[in-house]
Design a protein around this motif. Sequence first.
Motif, PDB file in Angstrom:
ATOM      1  N   GLU A  12       0.853  -1.184   0.000  1.00 54.25           N
ATOM      2  CA  GLU A  12       0.000   0.000   0.000  1.00 54.25           C
ATOM      3  C   GLU A  12       0.887   1.231   0.000  1.00 54.25           C
ATOM      4  OE1 GLU A  12      -3.072   2.495  -0.157  1.00 54.25           O
ATOM      5  OE2 GLU A  12      -3.326   0.333  -0.197  1.00 54.25           O
ATOM      6  N   SER A  13       0.731   2.064  -0.997  1.00 54.90           N
ATOM      7  CA  SER A  13       1.498   3.298  -1.075  1.00 54.90           C
ATOM      8  C   SER A  13       0.572   4.473  -0.791  1.00 54.90           C
ATOM      9  CB  SER A  13       2.124   3.443  -2.466  1.00 54.90           C
ATOM     10  OG  SER A  13       2.863   4.638  -2.534  1.00 54.90           O
ATOM     11  N   ALA A  14       0.767   5.087   0.365  1.00 53.85           N
ATOM     12  CA  ALA A  14      -0.042   6.240   0.770  1.00 53.85           C
ATOM     13  C   ALA A  14       0.849   7.204   1.547  1.00 53.85           C
ATOM     14  CB  ALA A  14      -1.217   5.789   1.637  1.00 53.85           C
ATOM     15  N   ALA A  15       0.512   8.469   1.486  1.00 50.09           N
ATOM     16  CA  ALA A  15       1.274   9.486   2.212  1.00 50.09           C
ATOM     17  C   ALA A  15       0.763   9.598   3.642  1.00 50.09           C
ATOM     18  CB  ALA A  15       1.159  10.827   1.504  1.00 50.09           C
ATOM     19  N   PHE A  16       1.709   9.623   4.589  1.00 45.26           N
ATOM     20  CA  PHE A  16       1.391   9.770   6.008  1.00 45.26           C
ATOM     21  C   PHE A  16       2.232  10.886   6.597  1.00 45.26           C
ATOM     22  CE2 PHE A  16      -0.084   5.501   5.354  1.00 45.26           C
ATOM     23  CZ  PHE A  16      -1.090   5.318   6.285  1.00 45.26           C
ATOM     24  N   GLU A  17       1.749  11.445   7.695  1.00 47.86           N
ATOM     25  CA  GLU A  17       2.543  12.379   8.485  1.00 47.86           C
ATOM     26  C   GLU A  17       2.805  11.712   9.826  1.00 47.86           C
ATOM     27  OE1 GLU A  17       2.177  16.852   8.397  1.00 47.86           O
ATOM     28  OE2 GLU A  17       1.173  16.359  10.297  1.00 47.86           O
ATOM     29  N   LEU A  18       4.077  11.681  10.225  1.00 50.55           N
ATOM     30  CA  LEU A  18       4.474  11.119  11.514  1.00 50.55           C
ATOM     31  C   LEU A  18       4.917  12.248  12.428  1.00 50.55           C
ATOM     32  CD1 LEU A  18       6.724   8.087  10.478  1.00 50.55           C
ATOM     33  CD2 LEU A  18       4.258   8.125  10.841  1.00 50.55           C
ATOM     34  N   SER A  56       2.951   9.326  16.426  1.00 51.78           N
ATOM     35  CA  SER A  56       1.562   9.451  15.997  1.00 51.78           C
ATOM     36  C   SER A  56       1.594   9.480  14.483  1.00 51.78           C
ATOM     37  CB  SER A  56       0.949  10.751  16.520  1.00 51.78           C
ATOM     38  OG  SER A  56       0.905  10.746  17.916  1.00 51.78           O
ATOM     39  N   PHE A  57       0.659   8.796  13.849  1.00 49.81           N
ATOM     40  CA  PHE A  57       0.617   8.803  12.393  1.00 49.81           C
ATOM     41  C   PHE A  57      -0.769   9.187  11.916  1.00 49.81           C
ATOM     42  CE2 PHE A  57      -0.401   4.459  13.623  1.00 49.81           C
ATOM     43  CZ  PHE A  57      -1.514   4.166  12.844  1.00 49.81           C
ATOM     44  N   SER A  58      -0.797   9.837  10.765  1.00 48.64           N
ATOM     45  CA  SER A  58      -2.055  10.250  10.165  1.00 48.64           C
ATOM     46  C   SER A  58      -1.918  10.191   8.660  1.00 48.64           C
ATOM     47  CB  SER A  58      -2.403  11.672  10.621  1.00 48.64           C
ATOM     48  OG  SER A  58      -3.620  12.083  10.046  1.00 48.64           O
ATOM     49  N   MET A  59      -2.849   9.508   8.005  1.00 50.08           N
ATOM     50  CA  MET A  59      -2.856   9.422   6.553  1.00 50.08           C
ATOM     51  C   MET A  59      -3.271  10.788   6.010  1.00 50.08           C
ATOM     52  SD  MET A  59      -5.075   6.837   4.139  1.00 50.08           S
ATOM     53  CE  MET A  59      -4.089   5.354   4.278  1.00 50.08           C
ATOM     54  N   LEU A  60      -2.525  11.300   5.042  1.00 52.97           N
ATOM     55  CA  LEU A  60      -2.809  12.636   4.523  1.00 52.97           C
ATOM     56  C   LEU A  60      -4.109  12.692   3.727  1.00 52.97           C
ATOM     57  CD1 LEU A  60       0.755  13.878   3.519  1.00 52.97           C
ATOM     58  CD2 LEU A  60      -0.554  14.354   5.591  1.00 52.97           C
ATOM     59  N   HIS A  61      -4.442  11.652   2.999  1.00 50.05           N
ATOM     60  CA  HIS A  61      -5.661  11.646   2.190  1.00 50.05           C
ATOM     61  C   HIS A  61      -6.464  10.398   2.491  1.00 50.05           C
ATOM     62  CE1 HIS A  61      -4.022  15.036   0.023  1.00 50.05           C
ATOM     63  NE2 HIS A  61      -2.901  14.357  -0.124  1.00 50.05           N
ATOM     64  N   GLY A  62      -6.863  10.264   3.741  1.00 50.64           N
ATOM     65  CA  GLY A  62      -7.617   9.103   4.176  1.00 50.64           C
ATOM     66  C   GLY A  62      -7.931   9.217   5.647  1.00 50.64           C
TER      67      GLY A  62
END
Length: 104
Positions: A12-18, A56-62
């Motif tokens: 799975e390729s998705a952008a996240f912010e850590l 903490s992680f958060s998906m940028l577009h999800g």
Amino acid sequence: MKERRNHVRIPESAAFELTWTENGHEHTQRVQSIDIAAGGMKVLSPEPIPSSSEVSFSMLHGDLDGVARVRYASKTDAGFVVGLEFTPETVRQLFAYSSEPDEM
């Protein structure tokens, strides 16, 4: 060689912010996921993240977010491959609708 993973990994390729704290300073970094499993995920990061750090992680577009612990960070030609293990609370949050997360 015996497979040591407890969960199947899905590419799975998705952008996240850590976000994590190191030496009293908060750090935020954008990363790209490589694969995701019920117990964690592997990401590609431009910089290393210290082992055992809580992030903490958060998906940028999800809508995938939570907390994980850094298990390792390995240098590659493309940056650093970082292994993240979801906290038990995050696993419960992500799979609250299922009593058996491995059935997904």
